[in-house]
Each structure stands twice: as C-alpha cells, then as structure tokens.
Design a protein around this motif. Sequence first.
Motif, mmCIF file in Angstrom:
data_model
loop_
_atom_site.group_PDB
_atom_site.id
_atom_site.type_symbol
_atom_site.label_atom_id
_atom_site.label_comp_id
_atom_site.label_asym_id
_atom_site.label_seq_id
_atom_site.Cartn_x
_atom_site.Cartn_y
_atom_site.Cartn_z
ATOM 1 N N HIS A 120 7.896 -34.050 -67.395
ATOM 2 C CA HIS A 120 8.957 -33.043 -67.289
ATOM 3 C C HIS A 120 10.321 -33.714 -67.118
ATOM 4 O O HIS A 120 11.304 -33.321 -67.763
ATOM 5 C CB HIS A 120 8.678 -32.096 -66.119
ATOM 6 N N LEU A 135 18.512 -25.077 -66.783
ATOM 7 C CA LEU A 135 18.260 -24.914 -65.352
ATOM 8 C C LEU A 135 19.219 -23.896 -64.736
ATOM 9 O O LEU A 135 18.850 -23.151 -63.835
ATOM 10 C CB LEU A 135 18.383 -26.261 -64.637
ATOM 11 N N ARG A 154 6.014 -21.546 -66.658
ATOM 12 C CA ARG A 154 6.328 -21.859 -65.264
ATOM 13 C C ARG A 154 5.165 -21.502 -64.340
ATOM 14 O O ARG A 154 4.811 -22.286 -63.449
ATOM 15 C CB ARG A 154 7.593 -21.113 -64.815
ATOM 16 N N PHE A 188 6.379 -27.157 -56.070
ATOM 17 C CA PHE A 188 7.215 -26.758 -57.202
ATOM 18 C C PHE A 188 8.667 -26.586 -56.767
ATOM 19 O O PHE A 188 9.591 -26.982 -57.490
ATOM 20 C CB PHE A 188 6.679 -25.455 -57.797
ATOM 21 N N CYS A 189 8.882 -26.011 -55.592
ATOM 22 C CA CYS A 189 10.242 -25.816 -55.082
ATOM 23 C C CYS A 189 10.934 -27.153 -54.850
ATOM 24 O O CYS A 189 12.123 -27.321 -55.177
ATOM 25 C CB CYS A 189 10.208 -25.011 -53.785
ATOM 26 N N TYR A 191 10.260 -29.940 -56.385
ATOM 27 C CA TYR A 191 10.519 -30.468 -57.728
ATOM 28 C C TYR A 191 11.771 -29.854 -58.342
ATOM 29 O O TYR A 191 12.618 -30.566 -58.917
ATOM 30 C CB TYR A 191 9.287 -30.198 -58.602
ATOM 31 N N GLN A 192 11.923 -28.541 -58.232
ATOM 32 C CA GLN A 192 13.082 -27.866 -58.810
ATOM 33 C C GLN A 192 14.392 -28.352 -58.192
ATOM 34 O O GLN A 192 15.366 -28.608 -58.902
ATOM 35 C CB GLN A 192 12.945 -26.352 -58.617
ATOM 36 N N ARG A 196 17.291 -30.668 -60.201
ATOM 37 C CA ARG A 196 18.689 -30.268 -60.312
ATOM 38 C C ARG A 196 19.614 -31.332 -59.734
ATOM 39 O O ARG A 196 20.669 -31.630 -60.298
ATOM 40 C CB ARG A 196 18.909 -28.925 -59.599
#
Length: 232
Positions: A120, A135, A154, A188-189, A191-192, A196
């Motif tokens: 990713h 994003l 997602r 996942f949070c 990672y996000q 960013r």
Amino acid sequence: MVERDTREHARREPASDDATAAPRGRPGRREKNKEDKLRRIKDVARELFVSKGFDDTTIRQIATRADVGLGTVFIYAATKRDLLFLIANEGLDEVASTAAASVDPEAALIDNLLGVFGPHYAFFARQPELSRLVLREMAFYDSGAQAGSFQKTREALIELLGTIVRHAAERREIATDEAPQFVGWTIFCIYQVELRRWLSDGTIDLESGLDRLRRALMLLIRGLGSGSGTTR
C-alpha cells in the motif's frame, strides 16, 4: 453549481454509442473504442488533477482534453470525486490482492502487518500528489458510482487485519479480550494516520515511512501483551 449544470446538460445530450453494450462474446471495434475512451479519460483526469489541482479542474476540461463528450465521462463517474476514485480503485484492488496473498498464518504479527501495508505504501508513493488528493477526498466518501468499490476494498483490508490479529491470538503471540476485528480496526486507524503523515512530508522515502509505521505498530503490539491470557 457549474458542475451540476454541466451534468444536467450532459443528460439531455443524445445517448452515445458508448452507452450501448457490445454483443456478448463478440468484442470488436466498439468495445475497443470504449476502452480507449476510458483510458484517455483517466489519463487526462490524472494529469489535470495533479497539474491544475483537483478543485480547479472541471469535468468539461477533462472531457475536452480527452476528446470525448460530457455524457461519456458521466457514464463512468458521476462527480469529480468519483472520477478521482475511478483512477485509484483499479490500482487499490491490485494492491489488496497482493497484500492478502502475503499473509502467513504462522508468521509474526508485525511481519504480516508490514507485508500488507508495504504494498500500500509503495502504491501511494508512485504519485504522491495524486495520493494526497485521494486521501483528502476519501473522508465520508459514501456515494457515487465508484464509492461502492472503494468501500468494499477498505472493508476487505480491515477484515484482513482482523484475520491477521486472530492468527496471532491463536498462536498466543498476543493476548487480549478485545475482538480481533476491533483490534484490526485500531491497526487500520494507525496505518491511516501514519500514511497521511508520511505523504505530507516533503521527501517521500518508502523505507523511513515503513520504519515509522513499524514503530507505531510495535507500540500497540506490546500493549496487547503476550500469551498470558490477560489484557494489559
């Protein structure tokens, strides 16, 4: 308002041949023509979103540069945001497949997570300017022709993370009373946020970005504890 008016005007245009499906089992000139138009639309949209900026680019400009009618663009994307995700979805699907294939039920949790997130990061590093737009626009993206595909990808990633956590719990690498899917969502949070932060940096260095992500994930993993059967 301009985009809405443009779209309404496009709806009143006579239907083009692009809207007519080619006979099943007989791909020919019409089908190839549709594929070529879609490729031009995506290439031009990608170029203009990066060079002019997403907010300053109009669908009419994309149609003109791609040498297609407005109605043809709206066959594939209802809005500019939809068009942006039309570009991103195809690549993300491929990345998701690669990530899922990398998971080893016997591998360490951190190795599986980085095996998933590495592709990713590499995908978003290919064109950072476009990735930043994706994003930015993905927040609350829940409508449009491409939204369903994006949401499905997602959710599949979050489910995959939950599966990885479950494998680790079954091997007693970690111990937590939380459901694997919730832990996967938490991962996942992280990672996000890290993705960013990394893309906002002036220098997009893949190795350093993944190293920082690894540190953040290891902090969570240590907090989950080891196979003592209790939550720390």
